[in-house]
Scaffold this active site. Structure first.
Site, PDB file in Angstrom:
ATOM      1  N   GLU A   1      20.621  86.448 -50.843  1.00  0.00           N
ATOM      2  CA  GLU A   1      21.024  85.849 -52.128  1.00  0.00           C
ATOM      3  C   GLU A   1      19.958  86.122 -53.179  1.00  0.00           C
ATOM      4  OE1 GLU A   1      23.593  84.057 -53.740  1.00  0.00           O
ATOM      5  OE2 GLU A   1      22.139  83.949 -55.369  1.00  0.00           O
TER       6      GLU A   1
ATOM      7  N   ASP B   1      42.229  83.100 -63.343  1.00  0.00           N
ATOM      8  CA  ASP B   1      40.997  83.879 -63.171  1.00  0.00           C
ATOM      9  C   ASP B   1      40.774  84.894 -64.292  1.00  0.00           C
ATOM     10  OD1 ASP B   1      40.661  82.564 -60.792  1.00  0.00           O
ATOM     11  OD2 ASP B   1      40.495  84.362 -59.550  1.00  0.00           O
TER      12      ASP B   1
ATOM     13  N   LEU C   1      39.288  79.260 -59.727  1.00  0.00           N
ATOM     14  CA  LEU C   1      39.815  78.418 -58.661  1.00  0.00           C
ATOM     15  C   LEU C   1      41.330  78.310 -58.792  1.00  0.00           C
ATOM     16  CD1 LEU C   1      37.197  75.531 -58.783  1.00  0.00           C
ATOM     17  CD2 LEU C   1      37.360  77.347 -57.068  1.00  0.00           C
TER      18      LEU C   1
ATOM     19  N   HIS D   1      37.738  50.704 -42.846  1.00  0.00           N
ATOM     20  CA  HIS D   1      36.702  50.949 -41.848  1.00  0.00           C
ATOM     21  C   HIS D   1      37.346  51.309 -40.523  1.00  0.00           C
ATOM     22  CE1 HIS D   1      32.984  50.527 -39.593  1.00  0.00           C
ATOM     23  NE2 HIS D   1      33.662  49.803 -38.694  1.00  0.00           N
TER      24      HIS D   1
HETATM   25  P1  FAD Z   1      45.673  85.724 -58.634  1.00  0.00           P
HETATM   26  O1  FAD Z   1      45.905  84.793 -57.520  1.00  0.00           O
HETATM   27  O2  FAD Z   1      44.620  86.748 -58.477  1.00  0.00           O
HETATM   28  O3  FAD Z   1      47.075  86.461 -58.900  1.00  0.00           O
HETATM   29  C1  FAD Z   1      47.224  87.478 -59.819  1.00  0.00           C
HETATM   30  C2  FAD Z   1      48.426  88.325 -59.444  1.00  0.00           C
HETATM   31  O4  FAD Z   1      48.734  89.183 -60.529  1.00  0.00           O
HETATM   32  C3  FAD Z   1      48.194  89.248 -58.253  1.00  0.00           C
HETATM   33  O5  FAD Z   1      49.188  89.044 -57.284  1.00  0.00           O
HETATM   34  C4  FAD Z   1      48.274  90.644 -58.836  1.00  0.00           C
HETATM   35  O6  FAD Z   1      48.868  91.589 -57.957  1.00  0.00           O
HETATM   36  C5  FAD Z   1      49.185  90.423 -60.029  1.00  0.00           C
HETATM   37  N1  FAD Z   1      49.042  91.422 -61.094  1.00  0.00           N
HETATM   38  C6  FAD Z   1      47.888  91.852 -61.677  1.00  0.00           C
HETATM   39  N2  FAD Z   1      48.163  92.713 -62.669  1.00  0.00           N
HETATM   40  C7  FAD Z   1      49.517  92.839 -62.717  1.00  0.00           C
HETATM   41  C8  FAD Z   1      50.394  93.563 -63.543  1.00  0.00           C
HETATM   42  N3  FAD Z   1      49.983  94.336 -64.552  1.00  0.00           N
HETATM   43  N4  FAD Z   1      51.714  93.470 -63.308  1.00  0.00           N
HETATM   44  C9  FAD Z   1      52.183  92.699 -62.301  1.00  0.00           C
HETATM   45  N5  FAD Z   1      51.389  91.961 -61.512  1.00  0.00           N
HETATM   46  C10 FAD Z   1      50.072  92.015 -61.716  1.00  0.00           C
HETATM   47  N6  FAD Z   1      40.289  79.142 -54.795  1.00  0.00           N
HETATM   48  C11 FAD Z   1      40.433  77.851 -54.492  1.00  0.00           C
HETATM   49  O7  FAD Z   1      40.709  77.029 -55.377  1.00  0.00           O
HETATM   50  N7  FAD Z   1      40.290  77.401 -53.193  1.00  0.00           N
HETATM   51  C12 FAD Z   1      39.988  78.251 -52.194  1.00  0.00           C
HETATM   52  O8  FAD Z   1      39.868  77.824 -51.044  1.00  0.00           O
HETATM   53  C13 FAD Z   1      39.813  79.624 -52.494  1.00  0.00           C
HETATM   54  N8  FAD Z   1      39.504  80.492 -51.514  1.00  0.00           N
HETATM   55  C14 FAD Z   1      39.360  81.817 -51.831  1.00  0.00           C
HETATM   56  C15 FAD Z   1      39.006  82.708 -50.814  1.00  0.00           C
HETATM   57  C16 FAD Z   1      38.851  84.050 -51.091  1.00  0.00           C
HETATM   58  C17 FAD Z   1      38.474  84.994 -49.990  1.00  0.00           C
HETATM   59  C18 FAD Z   1      39.070  84.534 -52.420  1.00  0.00           C
HETATM   60  C19 FAD Z   1      38.944  85.984 -52.741  1.00  0.00           C
HETATM   61  C20 FAD Z   1      39.412  83.651 -53.444  1.00  0.00           C
HETATM   62  C21 FAD Z   1      39.553  82.292 -53.158  1.00  0.00           C
HETATM   63  N9  FAD Z   1      39.855  81.361 -54.154  1.00  0.00           N
HETATM   64  C22 FAD Z   1      39.991  80.043 -53.841  1.00  0.00           C
HETATM   65  C23 FAD Z   1      40.063  81.767 -55.549  1.00  0.00           C
HETATM   66  C24 FAD Z   1      41.567  81.870 -55.866  1.00  0.00           C
HETATM   67  O9  FAD Z   1      42.158  82.786 -54.980  1.00  0.00           O
HETATM   68  C25 FAD Z   1      41.774  82.301 -57.306  1.00  0.00           C
HETATM   69  O10 FAD Z   1      41.072  81.447 -58.172  1.00  0.00           O
HETATM   70  C26 FAD Z   1      43.247  82.248 -57.655  1.00  0.00           C
HETATM   71  O11 FAD Z   1      44.012  83.085 -56.817  1.00  0.00           O
HETATM   72  C27 FAD Z   1      43.480  82.649 -59.114  1.00  0.00           C
HETATM   73  O12 FAD Z   1      44.829  82.584 -59.401  1.00  0.00           O
HETATM   74  P2  FAD Z   1      45.498  83.486 -60.522  1.00  0.00           P
HETATM   75  O13 FAD Z   1      46.927  83.064 -60.559  1.00  0.00           O
HETATM   76  O14 FAD Z   1      44.709  83.418 -61.766  1.00  0.00           O
HETATM   77  O15 FAD Z   1      45.372  84.993 -60.016  1.00  0.00           O
HETATM   78  P1  NAI Z   2      30.240  83.228 -56.234  1.00  0.00           P
HETATM   79  O1  NAI Z   2      30.060  83.317 -57.693  1.00  0.00           O
HETATM   80  O2  NAI Z   2      30.647  81.963 -55.614  1.00  0.00           O
HETATM   81  O3  NAI Z   2      28.901  83.665 -55.495  1.00  0.00           O
HETATM   82  C1  NAI Z   2      28.281  84.897 -55.715  1.00  0.00           C
HETATM   83  C2  NAI Z   2      26.843  84.769 -55.296  1.00  0.00           C
HETATM   84  O4  NAI Z   2      26.286  86.062 -55.283  1.00  0.00           O
HETATM   85  C3  NAI Z   2      26.003  83.934 -56.238  1.00  0.00           C
HETATM   86  O5  NAI Z   2      25.272  83.007 -55.483  1.00  0.00           O
HETATM   87  C4  NAI Z   2      25.128  84.950 -56.935  1.00  0.00           C
HETATM   88  O6  NAI Z   2      23.881  84.429 -57.302  1.00  0.00           O
HETATM   89  C5  NAI Z   2      24.991  85.998 -55.862  1.00  0.00           C
HETATM   90  N1  NAI Z   2      24.686  87.337 -56.355  1.00  0.00           N
HETATM   91  C6  NAI Z   2      25.146  87.947 -57.475  1.00  0.00           C
HETATM   92  N2  NAI Z   2      24.651  89.195 -57.564  1.00  0.00           N
HETATM   93  C7  NAI Z   2      23.862  89.383 -56.462  1.00  0.00           C
HETATM   94  C8  NAI Z   2      23.091  90.469 -55.985  1.00  0.00           C
HETATM   95  N3  NAI Z   2      23.020  91.633 -56.636  1.00  0.00           N
HETATM   96  N4  NAI Z   2      22.403  90.306 -54.820  1.00  0.00           N
HETATM   97  C9  NAI Z   2      22.471  89.138 -54.129  1.00  0.00           C
HETATM   98  N5  NAI Z   2      23.203  88.080 -54.552  1.00  0.00           N
HETATM   99  C10 NAI Z   2      23.885  88.204 -55.700  1.00  0.00           C
HETATM  100  O7  NAI Z   2      31.276  84.424 -55.891  1.00  0.00           O
HETATM  101  P2  NAI Z   2      32.072  84.748 -54.567  1.00  0.00           P
HETATM  102  O8  NAI Z   2      31.487  84.051 -53.407  1.00  0.00           O
HETATM  103  O9  NAI Z   2      32.201  86.218 -54.542  1.00  0.00           O
HETATM  104  O10 NAI Z   2      33.479  84.119 -54.889  1.00  0.00           O
HETATM  105  C11 NAI Z   2      34.233  84.579 -56.035  1.00  0.00           C
HETATM  106  C12 NAI Z   2      35.062  83.483 -56.600  1.00  0.00           C
HETATM  107  O11 NAI Z   2      36.095  83.116 -55.720  1.00  0.00           O
HETATM  108  C13 NAI Z   2      34.227  82.272 -56.900  1.00  0.00           C
HETATM  109  O12 NAI Z   2      34.179  82.114 -58.291  1.00  0.00           O
HETATM  110  C14 NAI Z   2      34.945  81.137 -56.284  1.00  0.00           C
HETATM  111  O13 NAI Z   2      35.242  80.171 -57.233  1.00  0.00           O
HETATM  112  C15 NAI Z   2      36.232  81.713 -55.716  1.00  0.00           C
HETATM  113  N6  NAI Z   2      36.364  81.222 -54.346  1.00  0.00           N
HETATM  114  C16 NAI Z   2      36.593  79.902 -54.155  1.00  0.00           C
HETATM  115  C17 NAI Z   2      36.641  79.373 -52.908  1.00  0.00           C
HETATM  116  C18 NAI Z   2      36.849  77.918 -52.756  1.00  0.00           C
HETATM  117  O14 NAI Z   2      37.234  77.267 -53.720  1.00  0.00           O
HETATM  118  N7  NAI Z   2      36.630  77.337 -51.583  1.00  0.00           N
HETATM  119  C19 NAI Z   2      36.474  80.204 -51.712  1.00  0.00           C
HETATM  120  C20 NAI Z   2      36.189  81.570 -52.027  1.00  0.00           C
HETATM  121  C21 NAI Z   2      36.169  82.040 -53.298  1.00  0.00           C
END
Ligand code: FAD
Ligand code: NAI
Length: 467
Positions: free
Chosen positions: A204, A313, A320, A445
């Protein structure tokens, strides 16, 4: 020509929820998705599959390490990674199919293909086979989400140098998984493979894990994950990532300025996500972006083109699923003439490690920066009967309250079921409860939630009962 009131581009939690709310409000609604399944990142390669693997790996970890202590004798359990991945895929399939059902039920027209603006009221939808159709719409909502950030010196080959998407589909358990980024993805997916037997090293850049959450949570989580065997190299700047056959090495400079090399067989790059707008044709309509490549919106989530909105996003704010959902509902209700509101301070953040980590409201670091006078209360889980019964004694509840008014300003939890407990905290902050209010409410509790009451007692005169 297809004519709609509202057309939403992207079917993630922002887009599909916006579509349902629009339909509920009587709009003729279209949803455009470039992939063959609905649900976006969250349902296909994010929230849902990661939680399915976290649950599987946690069962395995408990069977291997904890059952005996609970008086359960079994032969040494073995991992069937293929079955774990298959189950994860089944969960994803059921969930995405559920979205198809919801679209049908709400009479939403779904178009599969890439949506590209032709003008402010016209969109082309191009399919993979090259065919295309056009539709007209009074309003558009851009909900195209995000994709992983790449590091220029860490070329993702999707085999050994991977993003979260590939990490959800590995064919083998890494021997040594190197994780770049100690954020949410790094720690959740790092936990999965650590529990399944991999060595896991998290590298990190900053001096703490989960840097956007309260600092006390970062410290405790690091302590607990270290106990589980995860290794950490904080304040470490990665400079190069090289794959040679089945080996990956990460070059970095550590906190003392010394060059270090980490050797593993897989490297997960998890350094954040960036907004995704490729192919949307934003230039064709002159939609403005901000300096970080996000679609620029005002407080109504409206772009500079008045009939086009953007959510989730792809715009500013936490990436989120539940934030995206709230924004989808907000835009739909605004279009219907309602006056909805989102309090972004009350969007909770959760990390699904074990114990889980969750926070809402202000962190202590934010209060210090704002110069606000506050008091804190903290209660360790190990002092709770419920936690001892389940063996989940790590972690605590921390409450931050205004020093004068006693209003709860932030709640930060690391414990079993923190992801669910945080909903109580959101309610308390939404209704602007004081810490004293919490001390006067009966908490069943034995429950983990009793720690919230005890932390409130600690914040209001150091009068916790059980500690
Ligand atoms: P997205 O879910 O990214 O959806 C966007 C969609 O738009 C996609 O299906 C894409 O194909 C489509 N699209 C893009 N461009 C076009 C286009 N031109 N025409 C047609 N379709 C298009 N968040 C949480 O709150 N809790 C979690 O536990 C959590 N876990 C995560 C774990 C991982 C591994 C990752 C990667 C993310 C996680 N997140 C989590 C984050 C969460 O997935 C995103 O914040 C969320 O999906 C955002 O929703 P969205 O609708 O903005 O976009
Ligand atoms: P993140 O922003 O949570 O973490 C990225 C980490 O990488 C940070 O700690 C940052 O300081 C570090 N970093 C950045 N550049 C670096 C470098 N060059 N070398 C080493 N460390 C570096 O992003 P992450 O984990 O990729 O998740 C992306 C998004 O997806 C987050 O914004 C999160 O909100 C969402 N997400 C949410 C989940 C949940 O709600 N449970 C689960 C997974 C993803």
């Amino acid at each position: 020509m297809n004519n709609f009131d509202v057309t939403i581009i992207g079917s993630g939690p922002g887009g599909y929820v916006a579509a349902i709310r629009c339909a509920q409000l009587g709009f003729k609604t279209a949803l455009i998705e470039k992939y063959s399944t609905l649900g976006g990142t969250c349902l296909n390669v994010g929230c849902i599959p990661s939680k399915a693997l976290l649950d599987s790996s946690e069962h395995f970890h408990n069977a291997l390490h904890n059952f005996e202590n609970f008086g359960i004798q079994i032969d040494t359990p073995k991992v069937d990674l293929g079955r774990m991945i298959q189950r994860k895929n089944e969960v994803v399939e059921q969930t995405t199919k559920g979205i198809n059902f919801l679209m049908d039920k709400n009479k939403i027209s779904v178009f599969q293909g890439v949506g590209t603006f032709i003008s402010a009221t016209r969109l082309a939808v191009k399919k993979e086979d090259g065919s295309s159709e056009e539709l007209e719409s009074k309003y558009f909502i851009i909900a195209t989400g995000s994709k992983p950030v790449n590091l220029p010196f860490a070329p993702v080959d999707k085999e050994r140098i991977i993003t979260s998407t590939e990490a959800l589909n590995l064919k083998e358990i890494p021997k040594h998984l190197l994780v770049i980024g100690g954020g949410v993805i790094g720690l959740e997916l790092g936990s999965v493979y650590k529990r399944l037997g991999a060595e896991v090293t998290v590298i990190e850049f900053l001096d703490r894990l989960i840097p956007t959450m309260d600092g006390a949570l970062s410290k405790e989580l690091q302590k607990v994950l270290k106990k589980q065997g995860m290794k950490f190299s904080l304040s470490t700047k990665v400079t190069d990532v090289v794959r040679e056959g089945e080996k990956v090495s990460v070059q970095a400079v550590d906190k003392n300025g010394k060059e270090v090399t980490f050797e593993g067989d897989y490297c997960l790059v998890a350094v954040g996500r960036k907004p995704y707008t490729e192919g949307l044709g934003l230039d064709n309509v002159g939609i403005e972006m901000d300096e970080r490549g996000r679609v620029k919106v005002n407080s109504h989530l409206q772009t500079n083109i008045p009939n086009i909105y953007a959510i989730g996003d792809v715009v500013q704010g936490a990436m989120l699923a539940h934030k995206a959902e709230e924004e989808g509902v907000l835009v739909a209700e605004q279009l219907a003439g309602q006056k909805p509101h989102i309090d972004y301070n009350l969007i909770p953040g959760v990390v699904y490690t074990w114990p889980e980590v969750a926070g809402v409201g202000k962190t202590e670091e934010q209060l210090v920066e704002e110069g606000r006078k506050y008091k804190t209360g903290q209660f360790p889980m190990r002092a709770l009967g419920r936690a001892r019964a389940s063996g989940d004694i790590d972690g605590f509840v921390k409450i931050l309250a205004d020093e004068t008014t006693d209003e709860v300003l932030g709640m930060h939890i690391i414990s079993a079921r923190a992801a669910d407990l945080i909903a109580d905290a959101v309610t308390l902050l939404e209704y602007r409860a004081s810490a004293e209010d919490i001390t006067r409410m009966s908490h069943a509790h034995p429950t983990y939630a009793e720690a919230i009451k005890e932390a409130a007692l600690d914040a209001t005169g150091k009068r916790a009962i059980h500690f």
